[in-house]
Design a protein around this motif. Structure first.
Motif, PDB file in Angstrom:
ATOM      1  N   CYS A 151       3.836   3.040  -5.851  1.00 51.44           N
ATOM      2  CA  CYS A 151       3.716   2.611  -4.672  1.00 51.44           C
ATOM      3  C   CYS A 151       4.804   2.604  -4.529  1.00 51.44           C
ATOM      4  CB  CYS A 151       2.427   2.493  -3.569  1.00 51.44           C
ATOM      5  SG  CYS A 151       1.162   2.750  -3.949  1.00 51.44           S
ATOM      6  N   VAL A 152       6.053   3.280  -3.258  1.00 55.19           N
ATOM      7  CA  VAL A 152       7.146   2.317  -3.104  1.00 55.19           C
ATOM      8  C   VAL A 152       6.668   1.291  -2.318  1.00 55.19           C
ATOM      9  CG1 VAL A 152       9.491   2.540  -1.730  1.00 55.19           C
ATOM     10  CG2 VAL A 152       7.645   4.704  -3.500  1.00 55.19           C
ATOM     11  N   GLN A 161       0.575  -1.007  -0.153  1.00 55.54           N
ATOM     12  CA  GLN A 161      -0.118  -0.185  -0.098  1.00 55.54           C
ATOM     13  C   GLN A 161       1.167   1.713   0.152  1.00 55.54           C
ATOM     14  OE1 GLN A 161      -2.830  -0.479   3.627  1.00 55.54           O
ATOM     15  NE2 GLN A 161      -4.084  -0.891   2.044  1.00 55.54           N
ATOM     16  N   CYS A 162       0.162   2.653  -0.403  1.00 51.07           N
ATOM     17  CA  CYS A 162       1.388   3.946  -0.780  1.00 51.07           C
ATOM     18  C   CYS A 162       0.885   4.084   1.068  1.00 51.07           C
ATOM     19  CB  CYS A 162       0.542   4.967  -1.176  1.00 51.07           C
ATOM     20  SG  CYS A 162       0.776   4.130  -2.977  1.00 51.07           S
ATOM     21  N   SER A 163       2.249   4.487   1.597  1.00 52.63           N
ATOM     22  CA  SER A 163       2.385   5.619   2.701  1.00 52.63           C
ATOM     23  C   SER A 163       1.252   6.754   2.830  1.00 52.63           C
ATOM     24  CB  SER A 163       3.175   5.957   2.454  1.00 52.63           C
ATOM     25  OG  SER A 163       3.532   6.519   3.658  1.00 52.63           O
ATOM     26  N   CYS A 164       1.035   6.926   3.314  1.00 54.72           N
ATOM     27  CA  CYS A 164      -0.024   8.216   3.441  1.00 54.72           C
ATOM     28  C   CYS A 164       0.820   9.532   3.324  1.00 54.72           C
ATOM     29  CB  CYS A 164      -1.105   8.122   4.945  1.00 54.72           C
ATOM     30  SG  CYS A 164      -1.989   6.515   5.233  1.00 54.72           S
ATOM     31  N   SER A 165       1.825   9.502   3.710  1.00 54.60           N
ATOM     32  CA  SER A 165       2.789  10.712   3.683  1.00 54.60           C
ATOM     33  C   SER A 165       3.076  10.470   2.146  1.00 54.60           C
ATOM     34  CB  SER A 165       4.443  10.352   4.299  1.00 54.60           C
ATOM     35  OG  SER A 165       4.998   9.071   4.154  1.00 54.60           O
ATOM     36  N   LYS A 166       2.885  10.127   1.271  1.00 58.38           N
ATOM     37  CA  LYS A 166       3.087  10.420  -0.475  1.00 58.38           C
ATOM     38  C   LYS A 166       1.927  11.587  -0.222  1.00 58.38           C
ATOM     39  CE  LYS A 166       6.309   7.546  -1.283  1.00 58.38           C
ATOM     40  NZ  LYS A 166       7.453   7.824  -1.080  1.00 58.38           N
ATOM     41  N   PHE A 167       0.687  12.099  -0.019  1.00 57.67           N
ATOM     42  CA  PHE A 167      -0.452  12.326  -0.507  1.00 57.67           C
ATOM     43  C   PHE A 167      -0.557  13.257   0.527  1.00 57.67           C
ATOM     44  CE2 PHE A 167      -1.479   7.776  -0.358  1.00 57.67           C
ATOM     45  CZ  PHE A 167      -1.847   7.897  -1.423  1.00 57.67           C
TER      46      PHE A 167
END
Length: 238
Positions: free
Chosen positions: A219-220, A17-23
């Motif tokens: 996503c990383v 999952q994408c990290s929320c900090s990416k948004f």
């Protein structure tokens, strides 16, 4: 004699999952996963900080008594879950013999009609009724019988007596391709998803891609495991 057994079937998707900090955008932050926008930043939400039921989801959070709280598996919390919610929470499985949700500690100790649900480490129990065997599933390669492997199709494939993850480029039909979040059907073939080529947020957001700043990005945080639970009925001779 003939006997029908209903079992939980697991489908595994190899991604994360994408990290929320990416948004960086508040709207996109709220649109994704467990994220909440607080103090000008998007961050993973603590269950107790989630103010509404829509984002209070398994396997981490449980909505009860009009509030969201962190789920902790024990006899009391598991037994309070409805059958359709039981196996979505880590540490619980559904006992079809006694028709109740109970704590899961070890897959190998479960009878075949109890072989479902998640352990506390997030891994699922998967069974083979012909071998009368229940085991912990960490990935496709961990499955030790052909039946277990084929029950995970199209996410796993069984070749040369070995179970391994399905490869997007080896899938030949659009329907099977659509089951895998990391795959996309393009030019009449199944390919690995190119997040940057996706133009719309509703098509982008998932385990493989995230949408922010009007762009779809990769996503990383990948290589975790997401599982979809369904039901199958098996008819065999005892």
């Amino acid at each position: 004699m003939w006997k029908t057994i209903t079992l939980f079937s697991l489908f595994i998707v190899i991604n994360g999952q994408c990290s929320c900090s990416k948004f960086t955008n508040e709207t996109n932050c709220y649109a994704y996963g467990y994220c909440l926008f607080q103090n000008g930043a998007c961050k993973e939400a603590e269950c107790e900080a989630i103010p509404y039921e829509g984002k209070c989801k398994s396997p981490r959070c449980l909505w009860k008594d009009d509030k969201c709280s962190t789920f902790k598996a024990d006899e009391q919390t598991c037994s309070a879950l409805l059958p359709q919610l039981c196996t979505k929470y880590e540490g619980c499985h559904y006992d079809y013999s006694n028709l109740k949700c109970v704590v899961t500690n070890d897959c190998s100790s479960l009878h075949i009609d109890q072989c479902n649900g998640k352990l506390l480490n997030g891994n699922f129990c998967v069974g083979d009724p012909f071998e009368n065997k229940c085991q912990e599933m960490t990935d496709c390669k961990s499955l030790t019988t052909e039946f277990m492997c084929l029950s995970q199709s199209p996410h796993c494939k069984y070749e040369n007596s070995v179970c391994s993850p399905q490869v997007c480029t080896e899938i030949k039909d659009e329907f099977s391709c659509s089951f895998l979040d990391e795959c996309q059907w393009n030019n009449e073939r199944c390919q690995y998803k190119n997040c940057q080529s996706i133009k719309f947020g509703y098509l982008c957001n998932g385990d493989t891609c995230g949408f922010d700043q009007n762009e779809c990005f990769t996503c990383v945080e990948q290589y975790g495991y997401q599982l979809f639970v369904g039901l199958i009925s098996l008819l065999f001779i005892l």
